[in-house]
Write an enzyme that holds these catalytic residues in place. Structure first.
Site, mmCIF file in Angstrom:
data_model
loop_
_atom_site.group_PDB
_atom_site.id
_atom_site.type_symbol
_atom_site.label_atom_id
_atom_site.label_comp_id
_atom_site.label_asym_id
_atom_site.label_seq_id
_atom_site.Cartn_x
_atom_site.Cartn_y
_atom_site.Cartn_z
ATOM 1 N N ASP A 173 0.833 -1.200 0.000
ATOM 2 C CA ASP A 173 0.000 0.000 0.000
ATOM 3 C C ASP A 173 0.870 1.252 0.000
ATOM 4 O O ASP A 173 0.603 2.209 -0.726
ATOM 5 C CB ASP A 173 -0.913 -0.003 1.234
ATOM 6 C CG ASP A 173 -1.714 -1.283 1.318
ATOM 7 O OD1 ASP A 173 -2.558 -1.511 0.445
ATOM 8 O OD2 ASP A 173 -1.480 -2.082 2.250
ATOM 9 N N HIS A 201 -4.614 -3.188 6.457
ATOM 10 C CA HIS A 201 -4.476 -3.454 5.012
ATOM 11 C C HIS A 201 -5.872 -3.801 4.479
ATOM 12 O O HIS A 201 -6.239 -4.950 4.315
ATOM 13 C CB HIS A 201 -3.501 -4.598 4.763
ATOM 14 C CG HIS A 201 -3.506 -5.059 3.332
ATOM 15 N ND1 HIS A 201 -3.060 -4.287 2.288
ATOM 16 C CD2 HIS A 201 -3.949 -6.212 2.769
ATOM 17 C CE1 HIS A 201 -3.210 -4.943 1.154
ATOM 18 N NE2 HIS A 201 -3.760 -6.108 1.409
HETATM 19 N N1 LIG Z 1 -0.897 -7.736 2.181
HETATM 20 C C1 LIG Z 1 -0.929 -7.471 0.889
HETATM 21 O O1 LIG Z 1 -0.616 -6.356 0.482
HETATM 22 C C2 LIG Z 1 -1.350 -8.512 -0.124
HETATM 23 C C3 LIG Z 1 -1.240 -8.227 -1.487
HETATM 24 C C4 LIG Z 1 -1.599 -9.188 -2.418
HETATM 25 C C5 LIG Z 1 -2.103 -10.409 -1.978
HETATM 26 N N2 LIG Z 1 -2.224 -10.652 -0.662
HETATM 27 C C6 LIG Z 1 -2.719 -11.950 -0.163
HETATM 28 O O2 LIG Z 1 -1.670 -12.901 -0.297
HETATM 29 C C7 LIG Z 1 -2.226 -14.199 -0.354
HETATM 30 C C8 LIG Z 1 -1.586 -15.017 -1.475
HETATM 31 O O3 LIG Z 1 -1.886 -14.451 -2.723
HETATM 32 P P1 LIG Z 1 -1.558 -15.246 -4.068
HETATM 33 O O4 LIG Z 1 -1.972 -14.352 -5.182
HETATM 34 O O5 LIG Z 1 -0.176 -15.776 -4.013
HETATM 35 O O6 LIG Z 1 -2.610 -16.445 -3.932
HETATM 36 P P2 LIG Z 1 -2.547 -17.900 -4.594
HETATM 37 O O7 LIG Z 1 -3.897 -18.455 -4.386
HETATM 38 O O8 LIG Z 1 -1.940 -17.837 -5.944
HETATM 39 O O9 LIG Z 1 -1.524 -18.676 -3.647
HETATM 40 C C9 LIG Z 1 -1.806 -18.997 -2.329
HETATM 41 C C10 LIG Z 1 -1.164 -20.322 -2.037
HETATM 42 O O10 LIG Z 1 -1.368 -20.609 -0.646
HETATM 43 C C11 LIG Z 1 -1.591 -21.991 -0.541
HETATM 44 N N3 LIG Z 1 -2.219 -22.315 0.728
HETATM 45 C C12 LIG Z 1 -3.533 -22.335 1.068
HETATM 46 N N4 LIG Z 1 -3.700 -22.738 2.317
HETATM 47 C C13 LIG Z 1 -2.478 -22.968 2.812
HETATM 48 C C14 LIG Z 1 -2.003 -23.420 4.068
HETATM 49 N N5 LIG Z 1 -2.846 -23.712 5.061
HETATM 50 N N6 LIG Z 1 -0.676 -23.553 4.248
HETATM 51 C C15 LIG Z 1 0.178 -23.274 3.247
HETATM 52 N N7 LIG Z 1 -0.205 -22.843 2.036
HETATM 53 C C16 LIG Z 1 -1.526 -22.696 1.822
HETATM 54 C C17 LIG Z 1 -2.450 -22.315 -1.750
HETATM 55 O O11 LIG Z 1 -2.428 -23.701 -2.041
HETATM 56 C C18 LIG Z 1 -1.766 -21.487 -2.833
HETATM 57 O O12 LIG Z 1 -0.745 -22.194 -3.485
HETATM 58 C C19 LIG Z 1 -3.731 -14.006 -0.484
HETATM 59 O O13 LIG Z 1 -4.313 -14.148 0.804
HETATM 60 C C20 LIG Z 1 -3.853 -12.570 -0.921
HETATM 61 O O14 LIG Z 1 -5.084 -12.004 -0.571
HETATM 62 C C21 LIG Z 1 -1.856 -9.730 0.271
#
Ligand SMILES: NC(=O)c1ccc[n+]([C@@H]2O[C@H](COP(=O)([O-])OP(=O)(O)OC[C@H]3O[C@@H](n4cnc5c(N)ncnc54)[C@H](O)[C@@H]3O)[C@@H](O)[C@H]2O)c1
Length: 348
Positions: A173, A201
């Site tokens: 952000d 966030h």
């Molecule tokens: N804070 C921020 O600024 C910010 C920015 C972008 C995304 N995000 C968040 O980051 C996260 C990941 O995003 P992404 O695009 O890589 O998603 P994605 O779905 O491509 O990848 C997430 C991965 O986590 C795995 N996963 C699910 N449950 C799990 C567990 N219990 N233990 C280990 N791994 C597990 C899934 O199998 C998947 O491979 C999401 O929650 C998204 O909302 C946060």
């Protein structure tokens, strides 16, 4: 050729012993963009070898194996080992840094409450695994949403790990905010400093240019607030930054991953290696009730400086009444999230 290979190797001074770095959700999008940054030395430095601990759930095993093949094929000089697993003990064992990226994604029609409910058990498990297996000084960065409250849940389940070792990511952000300011002023992002994001966030986050400065074409340091008007700050800048994640999703059909991994790199690098003199970074950290009137035991984004592997909240900034009001609202949302995620919570 020979000469080139030699000089390339000289950039890597591998005198240090390797540290174990956990990336959860390693088979996902952000994982795919973050692993090369960690493997390439952009987080912990070119002199710091790493052993990558890549965690994902069992159904993602095959994809994770493919990612490991690609790490192998990178022949990264700093990578001294890879542990790929869906087992929490193996994943968290002796890790000194943990990027908690894996979580249950928000699906169409899901409310924040549903997302909290789906992620709570994941972060209870993560907290307990940190408690049992991780290095006592592990630095934890929670990226998975709802990041701030997931982080609180993990911290609440790892009583022997200091609260100061937990953080959640608001750096994306603040990087977005910095870039919006730079575009508005017609300068490169690197010329803009100390744009902040406070609070959660989420859309209640508070992007703030009150303390930001920029370097003008004739190399003067000027306050950003003197060059942009309030109508732009509150009417354009704040909503653009608050809704940027949604804008990327609607354009790409997938959530921010390159920029999220980049921000995770910035956050962890600054925490480990320190912030430049005179610069603040936005980090969501456990509030102890001592800054800006924010209540204790929520994970709230504050201006921070880092030195010697520790962050300090910058506590002496003068906050305008208008911003103060917004800081209260985002705090209120975090208090509500806490009562949904940790019913009966009585303090860390
Ligand atoms: N804070 C921020 O600024 C910010 C920015 C972008 C995304 N995000 C968040 O980051 C996260 C990941 O995003 P992404 O695009 O890589 O998603 P994605 O779905 O491509 O990848 C997430 C991965 O986590 C795995 N996963 C699910 N449950 C799990 C567990 N219990 N233990 C280990 N791994 C597990 C899934 O199998 C998947 O491979 C999401 O929650 C998204 O909302 C946060």
């Amino acid at each position: 050729m020979h000469h080139m290979a030699q000089s390339q190797q000289q950039n890597y001074k591998m005198s240090k012993s390797p540290i174990r770095v956990l990336i959860s959700g390693a088979a996902g999008q952000i994982g795919y963009a973050l692993i090369p940054l960690v493997a390439g030395g952009q987080v912990f430095g070119l002199d710091q070898p790493v052993i990558l601990h890549l965690l994902d759930i069992e159904p993602m095993k095959q994809v994770l194996q493919g990612v490991v093949m690609e790490v192998d094929d990178g022949a990264y000089p700093l990578v001294h080992g890879v542990v790929a697993t869906s087992d929490y003990q193996q994943a968290f064992n002796n890790v000194q840094a943990a990027f908690l990226v894996g979580g249950f994604p928000r699906k169409a029609g899901m409310e924040r409450k549903d997302l909290l409910e789906k992620n709570r058990p994941i972060f209870v498990d993560a907290g307990q695994a940190l408690e049992k297996y991780a290095d006592r000084n592990v630095k934890v960065l929670v990226v998975a949403n709802p990041a701030n409250t997931n982080c609180l849940v993990a911290a609440a389940h790892a009583p022997s790990i200091p609260k100061k070792n937990f953080s959640a990511m608001t750096r994306l952000d603040s990087n977005r905010a910095q870039s919006q300011v730079a575009q508005k002023l017609g300068v490169a992002p690197v010329k803009v400093k100390n744009v902040l994001v406070w609070g959660n966030h989420s859309v209640t986050q508070v992007p703030d240019v009150s303390y930001a400065t920029f370097e003008s074409a004739d190399s003067k340091q000027l306050p950003v607030a003197g060059s942009v008007d309030e109508a732009w700050v509150f009417g354009t800048f704040q909503p653009t930054v608050q809704k940027r994640g949604a804008a990327v999703i609607s354009a790409r059909g997938l959530s921010s991953a390159m920029s999220a991994a980049n921000a995770a790199k910035d956050h962890m690098r600054d925490w480990f290696l320190g912030t430049p003199a005179g610069e603040y970074v936005s980090m969501s950290v456990v509030s102890d009730g001592s800054a800006y009137g924010v209540g204790k035991d929520i994970v709230y984004s504050f201006p921070c400086v880092c030195k010697g592997g520790e962050y300090e909240i910058v506590k002496d900034l003068a906050v305008s009444d208008k911003i103060k009001e917004l800081l209260k609202k985002t705090e209120q949302e975090l208090v509500e999230e806490r009562s949904e995620a940790l019913p009966g919570f009585s303090g860390l």
